[in-house]
Design an enzyme around this catalytic site. Structure first.
Site, PDB file in Angstrom:
ATOM      1  N   GLN A  34       0.830  -1.203   0.000  1.00 51.27           N
ATOM      2  CA  GLN A  34       0.000   0.000   0.000  1.00 51.27           C
ATOM      3  C   GLN A  34       0.867   1.257   0.000  1.00 51.27           C
ATOM      4  O   GLN A  34       1.997   1.255   0.488  1.00 51.27           O
ATOM      5  CB  GLN A  34      -0.943   0.006   1.205  1.00 51.27           C
ATOM      6  CG  GLN A  34      -0.246   0.025   2.544  1.00 51.27           C
ATOM      7  CD  GLN A  34      -1.206  -0.122   3.722  1.00 51.27           C
ATOM      8  OE1 GLN A  34      -2.387  -0.417   3.561  1.00 51.27           O
ATOM      9  NE2 GLN A  34      -0.706   0.079   4.929  1.00 51.27           N
ATOM     10  N   HIS A  61       1.168  -4.661   3.176  1.00 51.95           N
ATOM     11  CA  HIS A  61      -0.096  -4.870   3.883  1.00 51.95           C
ATOM     12  C   HIS A  61      -0.194  -6.334   4.299  1.00 51.95           C
ATOM     13  O   HIS A  61      -0.490  -6.630   5.441  1.00 51.95           O
ATOM     14  CB  HIS A  61      -1.290  -4.477   3.003  1.00 51.95           C
ATOM     15  CG  HIS A  61      -2.598  -4.543   3.734  1.00 51.95           C
ATOM     16  ND1 HIS A  61      -3.772  -4.055   3.210  1.00 51.95           N
ATOM     17  CD2 HIS A  61      -2.932  -5.049   4.946  1.00 51.95           C
ATOM     18  CE1 HIS A  61      -4.760  -4.246   4.080  1.00 51.95           C
ATOM     19  NE2 HIS A  61      -4.271  -4.863   5.132  1.00 51.95           N
ATOM     20  N   PHE A 111      -0.888  -5.359  14.429  1.00 57.25           N
ATOM     21  CA  PHE A 111      -1.137  -5.472  12.986  1.00 57.25           C
ATOM     22  C   PHE A 111      -0.585  -6.795  12.460  1.00 57.25           C
ATOM     23  O   PHE A 111      -1.272  -7.542  11.753  1.00 57.25           O
ATOM     24  CB  PHE A 111      -0.486  -4.272  12.295  1.00 57.25           C
ATOM     25  CG  PHE A 111      -0.619  -4.241  10.791  1.00 57.25           C
ATOM     26  CD1 PHE A 111      -1.723  -4.772  10.135  1.00 57.25           C
ATOM     27  CD2 PHE A 111       0.370  -3.644  10.017  1.00 57.25           C
ATOM     28  CE1 PHE A 111      -1.842  -4.722   8.752  1.00 57.25           C
ATOM     29  CE2 PHE A 111       0.252  -3.576   8.638  1.00 57.25           C
ATOM     30  CZ  PHE A 111      -0.840  -4.124   8.007  1.00 57.25           C
ATOM     31  N   HIS A 114      -2.621  -9.734  13.591  1.00 54.00           N
ATOM     32  CA  HIS A 114      -3.860  -9.851  12.815  1.00 54.00           C
ATOM     33  C   HIS A 114      -3.598 -10.513  11.477  1.00 54.00           C
ATOM     34  O   HIS A 114      -4.347 -11.409  11.047  1.00 54.00           O
ATOM     35  CB  HIS A 114      -4.467  -8.464  12.596  1.00 54.00           C
ATOM     36  CG  HIS A 114      -5.545  -8.442  11.559  1.00 54.00           C
ATOM     37  ND1 HIS A 114      -6.836  -8.868  11.803  1.00 54.00           N
ATOM     38  CD2 HIS A 114      -5.519  -8.059  10.247  1.00 54.00           C
ATOM     39  CE1 HIS A 114      -7.563  -8.750  10.702  1.00 54.00           C
ATOM     40  NE2 HIS A 114      -6.783  -8.264   9.751  1.00 54.00           N
ATOM     41  N   GLU A 115      -2.534 -10.090  10.790  1.00 55.49           N
ATOM     42  CA  GLU A 115      -2.228 -10.657   9.477  1.00 55.49           C
ATOM     43  C   GLU A 115      -1.900 -12.150   9.583  1.00 55.49           C
ATOM     44  O   GLU A 115      -2.311 -12.945   8.740  1.00 55.49           O
ATOM     45  CB  GLU A 115      -1.062  -9.893   8.832  1.00 55.49           C
ATOM     46  CG  GLU A 115      -1.415  -8.488   8.389  1.00 55.49           C
ATOM     47  CD  GLU A 115      -2.507  -8.473   7.340  1.00 55.49           C
ATOM     48  OE1 GLU A 115      -2.374  -9.184   6.326  1.00 55.49           O
ATOM     49  OE2 GLU A 115      -3.519  -7.762   7.539  1.00 55.49           O
ATOM     50  N   LYS A 118      -5.351 -14.065  10.582  1.00 55.56           N
ATOM     51  CA  LYS A 118      -6.355 -14.127   9.514  1.00 55.56           C
ATOM     52  C   LYS A 118      -5.841 -14.848   8.276  1.00 55.56           C
ATOM     53  O   LYS A 118      -6.560 -15.645   7.668  1.00 55.56           O
ATOM     54  CB  LYS A 118      -6.816 -12.717   9.139  1.00 55.56           C
ATOM     55  CG  LYS A 118      -7.910 -12.710   8.075  1.00 55.56           C
ATOM     56  CD  LYS A 118      -8.453 -11.313   7.821  1.00 55.56           C
ATOM     57  CE  LYS A 118      -9.568 -11.356   6.772  1.00 55.56           C
ATOM     58  NZ  LYS A 118     -10.133 -10.001   6.515  1.00 55.56           N
ATOM     59  N   HIS A 119      -4.609 -14.566   7.882  1.00 61.47           N
ATOM     60  CA  HIS A 119      -4.095 -15.082   6.611  1.00 61.47           C
ATOM     61  C   HIS A 119      -2.986 -16.123   6.779  1.00 61.47           C
ATOM     62  O   HIS A 119      -2.982 -17.154   6.109  1.00 61.47           O
ATOM     63  CB  HIS A 119      -3.579 -13.925   5.752  1.00 61.47           C
ATOM     64  CG  HIS A 119      -4.597 -12.864   5.484  1.00 61.47           C
ATOM     65  ND1 HIS A 119      -5.650 -13.054   4.618  1.00 61.47           N
ATOM     66  CD2 HIS A 119      -4.722 -11.590   5.967  1.00 61.47           C
ATOM     67  CE1 HIS A 119      -6.384 -11.948   4.567  1.00 61.47           C
ATOM     68  NE2 HIS A 119      -5.845 -11.055   5.378  1.00 61.47           N
TER      69      HIS A 119
END
Length: 226
Positions: A34, A61, A111, A114-115, A118-119
């Site tokens: 990003q 990102h 952050f 979270h990444e 989730k992924h």
């Protein structure tokens, strides 16, 4: 034949589904970077990380497992939270290349967690925690997006450029067609926000995207300064 207790049945089903999700197959990764100037130049605004204002360059990102039909797995293993000690040797690089711009200001760990949750947990069959973040950092080094755009005369100076010229420059520089995502600045202008590149399931090599995300871009978009 002796029946199985209903609670035991529920536990077995949950364990089966959890194992199925952890071993979830996927077809490719989206590697997403990003532009911080576009993240910050919205009504939502931004907060610089605890380490200070990031460099005027594209930042990471995430690295997102995807299916060829455009859908994707997520949150595959709730029992695998990010262990910061696993990536301690990468932290300084991640603070530079993968900063959090959300508010309030932070050190980035929330952050990154979270990444991963989730992924990253959906690619555990290929990459452990260290490998996931190491591979993502390596991919950024292989694709110097800002330099590619500057070589084509496309500068982050608040000017407007055609969407096609940006896409063509990146395609020539990387060798594969990127996905371009835009957002809207405080004045309502469409601006260059995120660039999607597709990566094979080893998280090592760029590939032609099986499917590109929706761009939500005008034909001419702003490339704001940062």
């Amino acid at each position: 034949m002796k029946s199985i207790h209903p609670i035991l049945v529920q536990i077995l089903i949950i364990q089966f589904l959890a194992a199925l999700c952890v071993s979830q197959d996927f077809d490719f990764f989206y590697f997403v970077q990003q532009w911080p100037g576009s993240y910050c130049d919205t009504k939502q605004s931004c907060c610089y990380p605890a380490t200070g204002k990031p460099a005027s360059d594209f930042s990471i990102h995430g690295l997102w497992p995807n299916y060829n039909d455009g859908s994707y797995p997520s949150n595959c293993d709730p029992n695998s939270p990010l262990d910061s000690s696993e990536i301690s040797d990468l932290t300084s690089r991640m603070q530079r290349s993968w900063p959090s711009l959300s508010c309030p200001s932070s050190d980035g760990l929330k952050f990154w967690s979270h990444e991963w949750q989730k992924h990253g947990t959906c690619s555990e069959s290929v990459l452990d925690q260290h490998g996931y973040f190491q591979s993502t950092l390596n991919l950024q080094n292989k694709a110097n997006l800002l330099q590619i755009l500057r070589n084509a005369g496309i500068q982050p100076n608040g000017g407007f450029y055609s969407l096609d010229s940006i896409k063509d420059a990146l395609t020539q520089g990387i060798g594969y067609t990127p996905g371009i995502e835009c957002n809207v600045d405080k004045s309502g202008n469409s601006q260059l926000y995120q660039i999607y590149l597709c990566v094979d399931t080893s998280a090592s090599n760029f590939i032609q995207c099986p499917i590109l995300p929706s761009s939500r871009c005008s034909s001419r978009i702003e490339f704001p300064s940062f």
